[in-house]
Design an enzyme around this catalytic site. Structure first.
Site, PDB file in Angstrom:
ATOM      1  CD  GLU A   1       0.692   2.428   2.132  1.00 17.39           C
ATOM      2  OE1 GLU A   1       1.173   2.797   0.881  1.00 17.39           O
ATOM      3  OE2 GLU A   1      -0.069   1.283   1.890  1.00 17.39           O
TER       4      GLU A   1
ATOM      5  NE  ARG B   1       3.114  -0.130   0.398  1.00 16.70           N
ATOM      6  CZ  ARG B   1       3.030  -1.338   0.101  1.00 16.70           C
ATOM      7  NH1 ARG B   1       4.120  -2.064   0.032  1.00 16.70           N
ATOM      8  NH2 ARG B   1       1.953  -2.087  -0.065  1.00 16.70           N
TER       9      ARG B   1
ATOM     10  CB  SER C   1      -2.973  -0.269   2.794  1.00 17.69           C
ATOM     11  OG  SER C   1      -3.023  -1.433   1.990  1.00 17.69           O
TER      12      SER C   1
END
Ligand code: EPU
Length: 361
Positions: free
Chosen positions: A355, A167, A251
């Site tokens: 995230e 990510r 998420s």
């Protein structure tokens, strides 16, 4: 065309559904329009958004929000250094990532199917290195094309130059962030079958969805990107809230990576509590570290399905914080976040990192 609006309501432009406004909002639908924007004159800070699916606005945005409507998808002519089975496709930054997946699967091109149904747009996918079911977008990116707002010129980054990690990419680092605007991305897809079915129970799910029997060899012969896409969409719909029903940013936390010793301590404590047969979910990484699902830790701390004002921990996947009532205040989301982080730290000694990007940070 460039569309400029002041005090723009962003509720529909962030999948969390936070009711915030941007002082200035600028949307452009071509590269020529992007170049015409006077970056020096925009009220600051400047934030470029995609589908707003990974953002948490914690207050009204005081500067300028930019949004791309560069929307095209095309198969490129053959070029050097590309094998016969590879197909290069060029996709505008403003295309919804799942529209790209749908199109690629219908064209019979392999590569995007495991990334089906992820909210967000193509430009942001290349910044965030989105991933799901054993595939990250870096695996199919060939080149990312950007506009450098500082030097006022077009630049390209090969996939190696993008510095991709979990990510993460070079576009999130200081010096790059805010400077480069992705205009389009060239992906390398494949005409040859390339199924990636090793994640979790994906293989079983694909096998059981095939009506012609469960012989793996036979199934593999008949597999198409569309078949895998359908299974992935079904799994995601079962586990993740649909932003049109309930606001979220997917998420909320990253899955933490810890040392092997730390994992063994967590495992010993879990076995003492749940019995010696208990298995702590984890993925061994090549460098001796261990990735432990944040969802498991959050569930162990008793958060699954818990509500706090308008916010809640999603009952089917505790890695997701939802805008349960549709009217949650940002402080209710961040309050829940802080309590989850504190309890996971207290119980496991593991620090969870979001995230989701908080705006402002
Ligand atoms: N788990 C639980 N309880 C639950 C759900 C999951 O303990 O209620 C544990 C299980 O052990 C399960 C493990 O968590 O095996 C992993 O769960 P899952 O396969 O759903 O993946 P994840 O780690 O929770 C990641 C991505 C998702 C992506 C899925 C599927 C991150 C932060 N999230 O989630 O991405 O869809 O894998 O590949 O890496 C997103 O980034 O927004 C996102 C949805």
């Amino acid at each position: 065309m460039i569309n400029t609006e002041y005090y723009k309501d962003l509720t529909k432009m962030n999948t969390f559904g936070m009711k915030v406004k941007a002082r200035c909002f600028v949307e452009y639908d071509s590269v020529a329009d992007l170049v015409d924007i006077e970056f020096g004159e925009l009220s600051r800070p400047v934030l470029h958004i995609g589908g707003g699916s990974n953002l948490l606005f914690t207050e009204d945005f005081k500067g300028t929000v930019l949004h791309s409507k560069i929307e095209f998808m095309e198969i490129l002519d053959k070029c050097d250094n590309v094998s016969d089975a590879q197909v290069l496709v060029s996709v505008g930054a403003g295309v919804a990532f799942d529209d790209f997946c749908d199109w690629a699967a219908k064209e019979g091109l392999w590569g995007t199917e495991n990334l089906s149904y992820i909210p967000g747009e193509v430009g942001a996918s290349a910044v965030q290195n989105i991933g799901a079911y054993g595939v990250e977008v870096k695996d199919i990116i060939h080149t990312v094309y950007c506009y450098d707002t500082l030097e006022e010129e077009f630049v390209s980054f090969s996939v190696a130059e993008c510095g991709y990690g979990y990510r993460d990419s070079v576009f999130k680092k200081s010096g790059f962030k805010g400077r480069y605007i992705v205009t389009h991305v060239v992906f390398a897809l494949s005409r040859e079958p390339k199924p990636v079915l090793d994640y979790g129970h994906l293989k079983e799910a694909v096998l059981s969805s095939y009506e012609g029997g469960t012989d793996m060899e036979k199934v593999l012969d008949h597999l198409t990107p569309e078949m895998i896409r359908k299974v992935i969409i079904r799994i995601r719909k079962e586990k993740l809230p649909d932003p049109s029903d309930m606001g979220s940013a997917g998420s909320f936390f990253k899955n933490p990576v810890i040392s092997r010793e730390h994992f063994l301590r967590i495992e010993a404590a879990a076995k003492a509590e749940h019995g010696t047969d208990f298995k702590v979910p984890h993925y061994d990484l090549p460098d001796g570290y261990v990735k432990v699902p944040a969802a498991w830790m959050i569930e162990e701390c008793g958060w699954k399905g818990r509500r706090s004002g308008g916010a809640a921990v999603y009952e089917k996947q505790p890695l997701v914080i939802v805008n349960y009532t549709g009217n949650a205040y940002p402080e209710e989301i961040t309050g829940l976040e802080k309590r989850i982080v504190a309890s996971v730290m207290d119980r496991f000694g593991v620090e969870l990192h979001p995230e989701v990007e908080h705006i402002p940070q």
